[in-house]
Enzyme design. Structure first.
Site, PDB file in Angstrom:
ATOM      1  N   ASP A 268      34.813  54.604 -37.790  1.00  0.00           N
ATOM      2  CA  ASP A 268      33.463  54.034 -37.760  1.00  0.00           C
ATOM      3  C   ASP A 268      33.022  53.581 -39.158  1.00  0.00           C
ATOM      4  O   ASP A 268      32.913  54.391 -40.082  1.00  0.00           O
ATOM      5  CB  ASP A 268      32.536  55.132 -37.196  1.00  0.00           C
ATOM      6  CG  ASP A 268      31.172  54.607 -36.871  1.00  0.00           C
ATOM      7  OD1 ASP A 268      30.879  53.437 -37.161  1.00  0.00           O
ATOM      8  OD2 ASP A 268      30.379  55.394 -36.318  1.00  0.00           O
ATOM      9  N   GLU A 305      33.104  48.715 -35.726  1.00  0.00           N
ATOM     10  CA  GLU A 305      32.475  47.928 -36.800  1.00  0.00           C
ATOM     11  C   GLU A 305      31.358  47.058 -36.246  1.00  0.00           C
ATOM     12  O   GLU A 305      30.977  46.091 -36.862  1.00  0.00           O
ATOM     13  CB  GLU A 305      33.512  47.112 -37.580  1.00  0.00           C
ATOM     14  CG  GLU A 305      34.682  46.599 -36.800  1.00  0.00           C
ATOM     15  CD  GLU A 305      34.454  46.229 -35.357  1.00  0.00           C
ATOM     16  OE1 GLU A 305      35.157  46.757 -34.500  1.00  0.00           O
ATOM     17  OE2 GLU A 305      33.565  45.421 -35.022  1.00  0.00           O
ATOM     18  N   GLY A 307      31.034  44.865 -34.020  1.00  0.00           N
ATOM     19  CA  GLY A 307      31.232  43.444 -33.708  1.00  0.00           C
ATOM     20  C   GLY A 307      31.113  42.527 -34.919  1.00  0.00           C
ATOM     21  O   GLY A 307      31.013  41.314 -34.767  1.00  0.00           O
ATOM     22  N   ASP A 328      25.351  49.562 -31.170  1.00  0.00           N
ATOM     23  CA  ASP A 328      25.391  50.717 -30.262  1.00  0.00           C
ATOM     24  C   ASP A 328      24.681  50.414 -28.940  1.00  0.00           C
ATOM     25  O   ASP A 328      23.573  49.882 -28.925  1.00  0.00           O
ATOM     26  CB  ASP A 328      24.722  51.937 -30.915  1.00  0.00           C
ATOM     27  CG  ASP A 328      25.591  52.515 -32.014  1.00  0.00           C
ATOM     28  OD1 ASP A 328      26.600  51.886 -32.393  1.00  0.00           O
ATOM     29  OD2 ASP A 328      25.250  53.612 -32.501  1.00  0.00           O
TER      30      ASP A 328
HETATM   31  C1  GLA Z   1      27.719  54.834 -34.943  1.00  0.00           C
HETATM   32  C2  GLA Z   1      28.630  54.459 -33.788  1.00  0.00           C
HETATM   33  C3  GLA Z   1      28.304  55.344 -32.600  1.00  0.00           C
HETATM   34  C4  GLA Z   1      28.505  56.806 -32.989  1.00  0.00           C
HETATM   35  C5  GLA Z   1      27.662  57.159 -34.205  1.00  0.00           C
HETATM   36  C6  GLA Z   1      28.012  58.538 -34.758  1.00  0.00           C
HETATM   37  O1  GLA Z   1      26.392  54.550 -34.667  1.00  0.00           O
HETATM   38  O2  GLA Z   1      28.490  53.106 -33.460  1.00  0.00           O
HETATM   39  O3  GLA Z   1      29.117  55.004 -31.492  1.00  0.00           O
HETATM   40  O4  GLA Z   1      29.865  57.016 -33.254  1.00  0.00           O
HETATM   41  O5  GLA Z   1      27.856  56.220 -35.265  1.00  0.00           O
HETATM   42  O6  GLA Z   1      27.341  58.859 -35.916  1.00  0.00           O
END
Ligand code: GLA
Length: 505
Positions: A268, A305, A307, A328
């Site tokens: 991530d 990432e 997108g 998200d």
């Molecule tokens: C980001 C990711 C999520 C999750 C959180 C965890 O926002 O996109 O899917 O993994 O971090 O902190």
């Protein structure tokens, strides 16, 4: 210095009212502004580091600008002052975090993540040390790891549990997935998301925190049930939730994951923004791609990432098996639709071994109607998206089970041809057509409108031969008949019609 750290409920309590009343005695002196550097203590992390929010603010008239830094994030700040009250937007990579506060005496009282914390003027040395930039490697193509021939299926802890995930809950989820048939329906990956990380030991090896006393033992448990085990890290010094990331320890962490028996890594970007820009995405993701290949264990590689950076064009070259095409997901209709629409331009890049990922499922998390969750499941299947359930598997309604375990819809997602459908829109009705390996097609018609609508699926829409041989409604689990080259059905608002159609040659 008065330091306050209170929960939202305590905020409402009389005790807090008294505190605020005494603080009110110290309203800002005439002409005082928020200009300056302020430090708000947040928490002491497992590794003993102090997480603080350091604000560097400039007030001109009512306008506020500046920056804010925490241990894992750096934001641009924009805001407004009204009397002693201010509202700030903390901006970072297209996302926004709201902070409100009041200037009282020589403190800022900030409401942040539901708690009130007091920020005092910074003292010399109140800043995070700069992170030394490790230059990204030169680009090359990472060989394909041979995994994820169909979109990965399983479960991930984040959407439902966030930081409230631990060893016991994961074991219970595994048991539930075996008992309720999810494993046998194809959901084999059990993936822990952020917040499992502890500290680095004297050798620099990343350990777990107290929620996960023995990761190897947990992996063994998952494997003993015929399932696979996934974990999460970041290319930054910190993860999104500000736990330690893999920065500068990529090969070491990949070896640790392999030794634990990890079968899937979600990597991530978040914390990497402290050091890198989007121009560095490809080489930085390549670094972990190489490290996973060298780790000696087969590990599905999931890039997260949001997108950015045209990931679909290079995700497979860094060894990625899937990559996020969106920000998200949230458990709400409009966000779910927004995510699937962002997935559309990436369609040519999906195929066996490398998938576009519009984020994990929200089915069963309670804020959409079952009709909408059926649409969610259908759209993910039509776009060959990974199916990672994100709900509490231990407590599912019969409808949630039926949606997640609709084997006819799962078969569309898992089809060996690996084509991602794209939509054609006709008013409120959106039609998605996915060619399948046996020569048939899956077709989904989604009603985006606020009232019931009648859909007519014509053979000419499907790119098939002239005559339909057979057609099945994949939610009704029944055969349906095309008449005069069309099938017509009513679709409720936010509902879906999903068919599998084959033609006479
Ligand atoms: C980001 C990711 C999520 C999750 C959180 C965890 O926002 O996109 O899917 O993994 O971090 O902190």
């Amino acid at each position: 210095m008065i330091q306050i750290s209170l929960s939202r409920s305590a905020f409402k309590s009389g005790c807090f009212v008294l505190l605020m009343a005494s603080a009110l005695l110290a309203l800002p002196a005439h002409g005082q502004t928020v200009t300056g550097k302020w430090v708000a203590p947040r928490r002491v992390l497992d590794d003993g580091e102090k997480d603080r929010m350091i604000l560097d603010l400039h007030q001109k008239g009512n306008e506020i600008t500046g920056t804010a830094a925490t241990i894992g994030h750096f934001y641009q700040v924009e805001g407004r002052m009204t009397g002693a009250h201010f509202e700030l937007s903390l901006l970072k990579g297209g996302s926004e975090r709201k902070v409100t506060g009041d200037l009282m005496g020589n403190q800022l009282y900030l409401t942040l993540d539901g708690a009130v914390i007091a920020a005092a003027p910074a003292k010399p040395g109140d800043e995070y040390p700069a992170i030394e930039r490790i230059e990204p490697p030169a680009l090359h193509d990472v060989p394909y790891n041979g995994l994820a021939k169909t979109p990965p299926m399983g479960w991930n802890s984040w959407n439902q549990f966030q930081s409230k995930i631990d060893d016991k809950t994961v074991r219970e989820v595994v048991d539930a997935m075996v008992a309720n048939g999810m494993r046998d329906a194809g959901y084999v990956y059990v993936n822990i998301d952020d917040t499992w990380e502890g500290v680095r030991d004297a050798q620099g090896d990343l350990t777990t925190n107290k929620k996960f006393p023995d990761m190897k033992a947990l992996a063994d448990y998952v494997h003993s049930k015929g399932m696979k085990f996934g974990i999460y890290s970041s290319p930054g010094t910190r993860t999104c939730a500000e736990y330690p990331g893999s920065y500068g320890h990529e090969e070491q962490d990949a070896k640790t994951f392999a030794a634990w028996g990890i079968d899937y890594l979600k990597y991530d970007w978040c914390g990497a923004r402290m050091v890198y820009t989007n121009d560095d995405l490809q080489p930085i993701y390549q670094k972990m791609g190489d490290a996973l290949l060298k780790s000696g264990h087969s590990i599905v590689y999931s890039l997260c990432e949001y997108g950015t950076g045209n990931v679909e064009q290079w995700g497979a070259k860094v060894g990625g098996n899937l990559w996020r095409t969106t920000g998200d997901i949230r458990d709400e209709w409009s966000r779910m639709i927004e995510n699937i629409e962002k997935q559309v331009p990436t369609a040519p890049y999906a195929g066996p071994g490398h998938w576009n990922d519009p984020d994990m499922l929200e089915i069963g998390n309670g804020h959409m109607a079952d009709e909408e969750y059926r649409t969610h499941m259908s759209l993910w299947a039509l776009t060959a998206a990974p199916l990672l359930a994100g709900n509490d598997i231990r407590n599912m309604t019969p409808a949630t089970k039926e949606i997640l375990m609709n084997r006819e819809v799962i078969a569309v997602d898992q089809d060996a041809l690996g084509k991602q459908a794209t939509p054609v829109k006709n008013g409120d009705l959106q039609m998605w057509v996915k060619p399948l390996a046996d020569g048939s097609v899956a077709v989904g018609v989604v009603n985006l409108g606020a009232s019931e609508a009648t859909a007519s699926v014509k053979t000419s829409d499907l790119g098939l031969g002239v005559k339909v041989k057979s057609a099945r409604d994949l939610w009704a689990h029944a055969s349906v008949k095309f008449r005069d080259g069309a099938y017509t059905a009513k679709i409720p608002s936010h509902g879906v019609l999903m068919l599998r159609v084959s033609a006479k040659k």
